[in-house]
Every structure is written in structure tokens, then in C-alpha cells.
Design a protein around this motif. Structure first.
Motif, mmCIF file in Angstrom:
data_model
loop_
_atom_site.group_PDB
_atom_site.id
_atom_site.type_symbol
_atom_site.label_atom_id
_atom_site.label_comp_id
_atom_site.label_asym_id
_atom_site.label_seq_id
_atom_site.Cartn_x
_atom_site.Cartn_y
_atom_site.Cartn_z
ATOM 1 N N TYR A 226 0.819 -1.221 0.000
ATOM 2 C CA TYR A 226 0.000 0.000 0.000
ATOM 3 C C TYR A 226 0.846 1.262 0.000
ATOM 4 N N GLN A 227 1.807 1.364 0.953
ATOM 5 C CA GLN A 227 2.549 2.616 1.099
ATOM 6 C C GLN A 227 3.341 2.947 -0.159
ATOM 7 N N GLN A 228 4.042 1.935 -0.704
ATOM 8 C CA GLN A 228 4.841 2.235 -1.905
ATOM 9 C C GLN A 228 3.951 2.578 -3.102
ATOM 10 N N THR A 229 2.755 1.949 -3.170
ATOM 11 C CA THR A 229 1.827 2.267 -4.258
ATOM 12 C C THR A 229 1.346 3.710 -4.121
ATOM 13 N N LEU A 230 0.985 4.087 -2.902
ATOM 14 C CA LEU A 230 0.501 5.447 -2.669
ATOM 15 C C LEU A 230 1.606 6.453 -2.995
ATOM 16 N N ASP A 231 2.831 6.161 -2.545
ATOM 17 C CA ASP A 231 3.949 7.070 -2.826
ATOM 18 C C ASP A 231 4.122 7.282 -4.334
ATOM 19 N N SER A 232 4.036 6.186 -5.098
ATOM 20 C CA SER A 232 4.247 6.370 -6.541
ATOM 21 C C SER A 232 3.056 7.090 -7.193
ATOM 22 N N LEU A 233 1.853 6.898 -6.640
ATOM 23 C CA LEU A 233 0.703 7.637 -7.185
ATOM 24 C C LEU A 233 0.847 9.138 -6.899
ATOM 25 N N VAL A 234 1.356 9.463 -5.712
ATOM 26 C CA VAL A 234 1.565 10.879 -5.364
ATOM 27 C C VAL A 234 2.595 11.492 -6.308
ATOM 28 N N LEU A 236 3.268 10.549 -9.298
ATOM 29 C CA LEU A 236 2.710 10.586 -10.658
ATOM 30 C C LEU A 236 1.636 11.664 -10.816
ATOM 31 N N ARG A 237 0.738 11.762 -9.823
ATOM 32 C CA ARG A 237 -0.437 12.623 -9.996
ATOM 33 C C ARG A 237 -0.431 13.880 -9.132
ATOM 34 N N GLY A 238 0.470 13.921 -8.158
ATOM 35 C CA GLY A 238 0.477 15.077 -7.251
ATOM 36 C C GLY A 238 -0.455 14.858 -6.078
ATOM 37 N N LYS A 239 -0.173 15.618 -4.992
ATOM 38 C CA LYS A 239 -0.907 15.411 -3.732
ATOM 39 C C LYS A 239 -2.366 15.812 -3.807
ATOM 40 N N ASN A 240 -2.683 16.715 -4.749
ATOM 41 C CA ASN A 240 -4.057 17.244 -4.770
ATOM 42 C C ASN A 240 -4.983 16.491 -5.712
ATOM 43 N N ASP A 241 -4.478 15.435 -6.311
ATOM 44 C CA ASP A 241 -5.327 14.681 -7.233
ATOM 45 C C ASP A 241 -6.535 14.134 -6.464
ATOM 46 N N PRO A 242 -7.761 14.454 -6.964
ATOM 47 C CA PRO A 242 -8.966 14.053 -6.216
ATOM 48 C C PRO A 242 -9.088 12.536 -6.033
ATOM 49 N N SER A 243 -8.416 11.758 -6.916
ATOM 50 C CA SER A 243 -8.555 10.305 -6.788
ATOM 51 C C SER A 243 -7.809 9.757 -5.568
ATOM 52 N N ILE A 244 -6.782 10.485 -5.085
ATOM 53 C CA ILE A 244 -6.062 9.979 -3.909
ATOM 54 C C ILE A 244 -6.125 10.911 -2.700
ATOM 55 N N SER A 245 -6.620 12.134 -2.897
ATOM 56 C CA SER A 245 -6.610 13.087 -1.773
ATOM 57 C C SER A 245 -7.382 12.592 -0.546
ATOM 58 N N ASP A 254 -10.417 0.492 5.384
ATOM 59 C CA ASP A 254 -10.243 -0.469 4.287
ATOM 60 C C ASP A 254 -11.036 -0.085 3.032
ATOM 61 N N ARG A 255 -12.277 0.338 3.239
ATOM 62 C CA ARG A 255 -13.108 0.663 2.067
ATOM 63 C C ARG A 255 -12.516 1.803 1.253
ATOM 64 N N SER A 256 -11.984 2.821 1.934
ATOM 65 C CA SER A 256 -11.412 3.969 1.215
ATOM 66 C C SER A 256 -10.121 3.583 0.511
ATOM 67 N N VAL A 257 -9.260 2.833 1.198
ATOM 68 C CA VAL A 257 -8.004 2.411 0.564
ATOM 69 C C VAL A 257 -8.316 1.549 -0.662
ATOM 70 N N PHE A 258 -9.323 0.670 -0.504
ATOM 71 C CA PHE A 258 -9.714 -0.175 -1.631
ATOM 72 C C PHE A 258 -10.164 0.693 -2.802
ATOM 73 N N ARG A 259 -11.042 1.618 -2.502
ATOM 74 C CA ARG A 259 -11.675 2.415 -3.550
ATOM 75 C C ARG A 259 -10.735 3.408 -4.222
ATOM 76 N N VAL A 261 -7.216 3.648 -3.935
ATOM 77 C CA VAL A 261 -5.855 3.250 -4.318
ATOM 78 C C VAL A 261 -5.825 1.861 -4.963
ATOM 79 N N PHE A 262 -6.378 0.882 -4.268
ATOM 80 C CA PHE A 262 -6.230 -0.512 -4.695
ATOM 81 C C PHE A 262 -6.931 -0.812 -6.031
#
Ligand SMILES: [Zn+2]
Length: 447
Positions: A226-234, A236-245, A254-259, A261-262
């Protein structure tokens, strides 16, 4: 007059356009591909700024300004169509994209012509009576991943309600608990045995019940990746991207991480596995629900089957180079046509095997809003991630409404399968596997 013609011809030749003289069948190529654009890919005509089609070929543009200046991002001349198809077939998805981006409005480089120009498509093995699918490569993608209610709730693909029938004295209460990821896994597991017995080479995108395409449970993925995936998404897309903010601001249940990031990265993993396998057919297996049965707390009387293929792009859906790469591939590779035809066979088998009708556009809101019906009954073009990113012939099957009052009970029943008693499945799931199997037999037999 003659002098003008000679002058024009000399400009034409000196500009190097001689190589772009229309090929003999240009007229019919324009007609066929314009029809595919209008009927299936851009049926609303919302993306005309992103492409042009003429007697010389097809161009894709990043937007209106680039189209105006005739600066294609991708270009395929009709004379290059055969080579383009070979590149799409033989190169990896990443290589194919890089080749097309480097080519831009020009020709394929001599290196690409040398490498791909003479590659031969594999000859299919001859089918035999015992092995009617001899050597056919089939990818099975059992949708979602839950094998229990807890995970079904995290991925929001579950049914958990009670059916009450009769009156006080004869009150009959039955608990319904279903998770879609379990039904799809059981279908794929059974179908794999049937297909292998018929000689096919089969891969499943996830290795077992309750496991995802990374080979882990969701909880193990959370711990390990999870952490490394989130780091690479940040990155790639920046901290303010609505898909990960939401997760960055602390919504890490769990539901939010699933929806947030995962779900997307796991879908990409499925696509990567399927495309690397280079299947002849890809079957994305899903079980549907009645979308108007809010919160699925009671059964519905409705029940339909339907199939999806790619296409039906909406306004704004060609917003990046990757999407435009796939749009062009869907237009020119032949994948759309073969997918529509194969999905038509699946839809007919669903209807006949399951005795459940095929959905018409008015039967579900999404069918009329974001899909378009194809020439095959029950088959709809829909721009889903999986239908867009997966190369080759595919069907995205949505059989049955799990929340239908009869189906929910049938789907919960399990017994050993008569041919493969090591598997305990619902006889209804076995019928769904049979339907896919017969559609493959029919399609391969027709080839
Ligand atoms: Zn599904």
C-alpha cells in the motif's frame, strides 16, 4: 491548364506525398472505419476534434488546436494498416505505444518495418474431436476478489438481506448472503477445467479464491504494497489529485483504501497479466444486480443477461495519449469487430442456457446513458477500464441479476459438480460456465 497540372504534380511529388497515394481499397476502408466510429466508438460524435479519417488514413490529435494545425499525435496510413496490426499483435503494449508515439505523423522506421513486417501469425492447431479447443489461448478474469462477506463489504460487491414469504402462521424466512467475487471465481475455476480438457491453454488473472491479481489477499497487499503504491501515485499525480486526496487526508479505512488506491492499480495488474499472455480470447466474468434495487436489501423481480465490449467513448474521454492510443487500436486492429461477434455468441448462449432474456437498452439506465447497442443482441459498447485496455478479442459478461428473487437462492445452493466432483458449485454457476464454454466452441468452430 496542362502546365498547372504539371506544376501541381511536381509539388505533390517533391513534397514526398507520392508515398501517400490512396491505396486501391481506400474508399471501402474509409467507409468501414467511419461506420465503426459512428456506430460504436464515437456514437455521440463528441470526439471529432481528436481524429480525422480520409482516403490516406487515420490521424489522432491531442485536441482541436493540433487538428487545426495538422499535427497528429498518432497516424496510420491505409498502406501501413497491415504493419500497424502486426505491431499491435506482436509488440508488448508498452513497446507498441512507444513505437506509435515516435512515429507521430510520419512513417514506421526501417527498423520497425524490418522487425515486424515479416512476423508471421501463429497457425492455430487443428481441433480434434476430443480437443475442439486445441492450443487456443484463453484468459479468464474473474471479476472482483472477495471470497467472504467481510471482503465483499470492503469492495462493495455483496448481497446480505432476508427474504420473508407467507403470513404469520406460515412465515418463511430465508437469509441471502452472496459475494460476487466468489461466484466469478467458482465460474472461472470450473471453466478452466472444462477448457483445458478441450485442449485450451488457460490462465486466470488471480491465483485463488479471495486473492487479487497481485497474488495476495487485500489485507496482505495493504501490509506489503500500500505505502509504496501510494507514494508512486503521489509522485505521478500530485498530492491534490482528487482520486487519492481522501486517503492522504486520513481516510484510510479499508473501504477507502480499496476504492481510492487498490481498485485501479489492481485493474491495471489484471490488464498487464492478460496482455502479456497474448490470449486468443479474454473472458471477464461478472454477475450483475438490478441497479434500481437501492441498497439491495430486498430481492427484485427483474433478471437479465448482457455483454460489454469497448467503445462508446463519452465527451472528454480522450484526454490523454494512452486513451487516444487505445481508441486508434480499437478502430484499426479488428479487436472491436471480433469482440462484438464473440460477445454475441456469449449473449445467445447466456439466453439459451440460463433461460433469462437479454437486456434491451431500456432495461437499465446505464445501457441508455453511457452504452450503445451493437449489431449483436444483448451486446453493448461501454468504455470500461478493462474493455479499453485489454487487447484482442474479449467479452465482459454480466450474467443474471444476483438479487433476483429466484437467482439469489439458486446461486447460494452448492453441490459437487457432476463432471468435476472436486469442485462444489451452484448448478446455476455451472450453467454460466457451460454458456461461456459453448460460445467458445461455436466461435472457434466458425473461424
Ligand atoms: Zn462485477
Amino acid at each position: 491548364m496542362e502546365r498547372v497540372l504539371v506544376f501541381l504534380l511536381s509539388i505533390f511529388l517533391s513534397a514526398g506525398l507520392s508515398a501517400q497515394l490512396p491505396v486501391r481499397e481506400a474508399d471501402s476502408l474509409v467507409k468501414v472505419h467511419t461506420a465503426l466510429l459512428k456506430s460504436t466508438l464515437d456514437n455521440k460524435g463528441a470526439l471529432k476534434n481528436n481524429y480525422s479519417i480520409d482516403l490516406f488514413g487515420v490521424s489522432m490529435y491531442a485536441g482541436a488546436a493540433q487538428k487545426q494545425k495538422n499535427e497528429p499525435e498518432y497516424r496510420v496510413n491505409w498502406s501501413e494498416l497491415d504493419l500497424y496490426r502486426r505491431v499491435m499483435h506482436f509488440a508488448s503494449r508498452e513497446e507498441a505505444q512507444a513505437i506509435m508515439l515516435a512515429k507521430k505523423g510520419g512513417s514506421f522506421s526501417p527498423d520497425i518495418v524490418r522487425t515486424y513486417g515479416n512476423m508471421l501469425y501463429a497457425m492455430p492447431l487443428a481441433p480434434t474431436t476430443e480437443k475442439p479447443l486445441n492450443g487456443i489461448r484463453i484468459a479468464l478474469d474473474p471479476g472482483h476478489m472477495a471470497d467472504d462477506l467481510e471482503m465483499g463489504k470492503i469492495e462493495q460487491k455483496f448481497l446480505d438481506f432476508t427474504i420473508r414469504t407467507g403470513s404469520d402462521s406460515t412465515l418463511f424466512i430465508q437469509k441471502v448472503q452472496l459475494v460476487e467475487g466468489r461466484l466469478t471465481w467458482q465460474t472461472a475455476e470450473l471453466l478452466k477445467l472444462k477448457l483445458e480438457k478441450a485442449g485450451a491453454i488457460v490462465m486466470i488473472t488471480r491465483p485463488g479464491p479471495g486473492l487479487c491479481a497481485f497474488g495476495t489477499s487485500f489485507q496482505d497487499w495493504r501490509k506489503q504494497y500500500y505505502q509504496q503504491t501510494l507514494d508512486s501515485l503521489v509522485k505521478l499525480r500530485g498530492k491534490n489529485d482528487p482520486s487519492i486526496s481522501p486517503v492522504l487526508s486520513g481516510k484510510t479505512d479499508d473501504r477507502s483504501v480499496f476504492r481510492y488506491v487498490f481498485r485501479d492499480v489492481e485493474l491495471r495488474k489484471r490488464v498487464e497479466l492478460i496482455n502479456a499472455f497474448k490470449p486468443d480470447f479474454t473472458l471477464m466474468i461478472h454477475y450483475n444486480v438490478d441497479e434500481k434495487n437501492t441498497d439491495w436489501q430486498k430481492p427484485t423481480a427483474k433478471n437479465f443477461n448482457m455483454c460489454f465490449v469497448g467503445g462508446s467513448y463519452q465527451a472528454g474521454e480522450l484526454s490523454d495519449p494512452e486513451r487516444r492510443f487505445d481508441f486508434l487500436r480499437q478502430l484499426l486492429s479488428g479487436d472491436m469487430e471480433s469482440s462484438i461477434s464473440f460477445s454475441g455468441a456469449c449473449a445467445r448462449q447466456f439466453r439459451d442456457e440460463l433461460k433469462v432474456p437479454l437486456a434491451k437498452p431500456a432495461d437499465a439506465l446505464y445501457l441508455s446513458s453511457s452504452c450503445v447497442k451493437t449489431a449483436e443482441e444483448g451486446v453493448y459498447a461501454r468504455n470500461l477500464g478493462l474493455t479499453r485496455l485489454t487487447h484482442g478479442t474479449l467479452v465482459y459478461g454480466e450474467t443474471l441479476y444476483q438479487d433476483n428473487k429466484k437467482e439469489c437462492l439458486r446461486l447460494m445452493e452448492t453441490k459437487p459438480h457432476p463432471e468435476f466432483p472436486q469442485l462444489s458449485v451452484s448448478p446455476r454457476v455451472a450453467q454460466v460456465a457451460d454458456a461461456y464454454y459453448k460460445a467458445l466452441l461455436e466461435t472457434v468452430g466458425r473461424k
